[in-house]
Write a protein that holds these residues in place. Structure first.
Motif, PDB file in Angstrom:
ATOM      1  N   MET A  88       0.839  -1.194   0.000  1.00 44.56           N
ATOM      2  CA  MET A  88       0.000   0.000   0.000  1.00 44.56           C
ATOM      3  C   MET A  88       0.874   1.244   0.000  1.00 44.56           C
ATOM      4  O   MET A  88       1.882   1.294   0.706  1.00 44.56           O
ATOM      5  N   TYR A  89       0.470   2.231  -0.792  1.00 43.64           N
ATOM      6  CA  TYR A  89       1.167   3.515  -0.852  1.00 43.64           C
ATOM      7  C   TYR A  89       0.684   4.369   0.311  1.00 43.64           C
ATOM      8  O   TYR A  89      -0.514   4.438   0.587  1.00 43.64           O
ATOM      9  N   LEU A  90       1.621   5.011   1.008  1.00 37.75           N
ATOM     10  CA  LEU A  90       1.264   5.876   2.129  1.00 37.75           C
ATOM     11  C   LEU A  90       1.219   7.325   1.659  1.00 37.75           C
ATOM     12  O   LEU A  90       2.261   7.933   1.424  1.00 37.75           O
ATOM     13  N   VAL A  91       0.023   7.871   1.524  1.00 34.13           N
ATOM     14  CA  VAL A  91      -0.118   9.263   1.116  1.00 34.13           C
ATOM     15  C   VAL A  91       0.523  10.148   2.180  1.00 34.13           C
ATOM     16  O   VAL A  91       1.293  11.040   1.884  1.00 34.13           O
ATOM     17  N   ASN A  92       0.220   9.882   3.440  1.00 26.81           N
ATOM     18  CA  ASN A  92       0.838  10.584   4.560  1.00 26.81           C
ATOM     19  C   ASN A  92       1.342   9.530   5.540  1.00 26.81           C
ATOM     20  O   ASN A  92       0.550   8.947   6.285  1.00 26.81           O
ATOM     21  N   PRO A  93       2.661   9.273   5.550  1.00 19.55           N
ATOM     22  CA  PRO A  93       3.205   8.211   6.399  1.00 19.55           C
ATOM     23  C   PRO A  93       2.932   8.363   7.896  1.00 19.55           C
ATOM     24  O   PRO A  93       3.068   7.408   8.641  1.00 19.55           O
ATOM     25  N   LYS A  94       2.515   9.544   8.328  1.00 17.11           N
ATOM     26  CA  LYS A  94       2.220   9.746   9.757  1.00 17.11           C
ATOM     27  C   LYS A  94       0.805   9.293  10.123  1.00 17.11           C
ATOM     28  O   LYS A  94       0.485   9.146  11.297  1.00 17.11           O
ATOM     29  N   ASP A  95      -0.031   9.073   9.126  1.00 23.20           N
ATOM     30  CA  ASP A  95      -1.420   8.675   9.384  1.00 23.20           C
ATOM     31  C   ASP A  95      -1.533   7.153   9.489  1.00 23.20           C
ATOM     32  O   ASP A  95      -0.891   6.425   8.725  1.00 23.20           O
TER      33      ASP A  95
END
Length: 159
Positions: A88-95
């Motif tokens: 899965m691609y992380l659009v915002n890795p902090k979320d």
């Protein structure tokens, strides 16, 4: 002169081939055995995790590669548990990833499934080849309960 031109052409072809060569990532899906009670609270994005206490996990080597064609060679190292690897691609890795608590798994549609190697029996292997752009990704097993036990790892694709 002809030899010099031929050597130059051979070098250009070799360099072009190298630029298009796929990176290979070895992925191991593991657990501490069916007799080990499954822990919880190890989902991606949970602060202050001690992953040494996770009862399941994913290891990717190397953990970062250059953008382009990437082949993931996945092995289920478990002795008695069926596993899978989903990218899965992380659009915002902090979320945190979107989670369906009632089903005890990640919502793949909302998280952005980029490909998978599904339902590997213990000891079995599979592969996935994808063309990836730079960014942060996460590899997970999404069988009910596995993600929350620590079956995930971050993966970086560099420019």
């Amino acid at each position: 002169m002809v030899r010099s031109a031929a050597l130059g052409l051979a070098a250009a072809v070799t360099m072009a081939g190298a630029a298009q060569a796929a990176s290979t990532v070895q992925v191991s899906l593991w657990d501490k055995g069916a007799d080990t009670p499954m822990t919880t609270g190890f989902a991606y994005g949970t602060p202050d995790l001690d992953m040494s206490k996770a009862t399941m996990g994913i290891t990717a080597t190397p953990a970062a590669v250059k953008a382009g064609k990437i082949t993931f060679k996945v092995k289920n190292s478990s002795k008695d548990t069926i596993q899978e690897m989903i990218m899965m691609y992380l659009v915002n890795p902090k979320d945190p990833l979107p989670y369906i608590a009632a089903e005890n798994r990640v919502d793949e549609d909302k998280a952005g499934d980029k490909g998978e190697v599904s339902e590997l029996d213990p000891g079995a292997s599979g592969s996935l080849t994808v063309n990836l752009k730079p960014g942060k990704y996460v590899l997970i097993c999404n069988f009910p309960g596995h993600f929350a036990t620590g079956m995930w790892t971050e993966f970086t694709v560099k420019p």
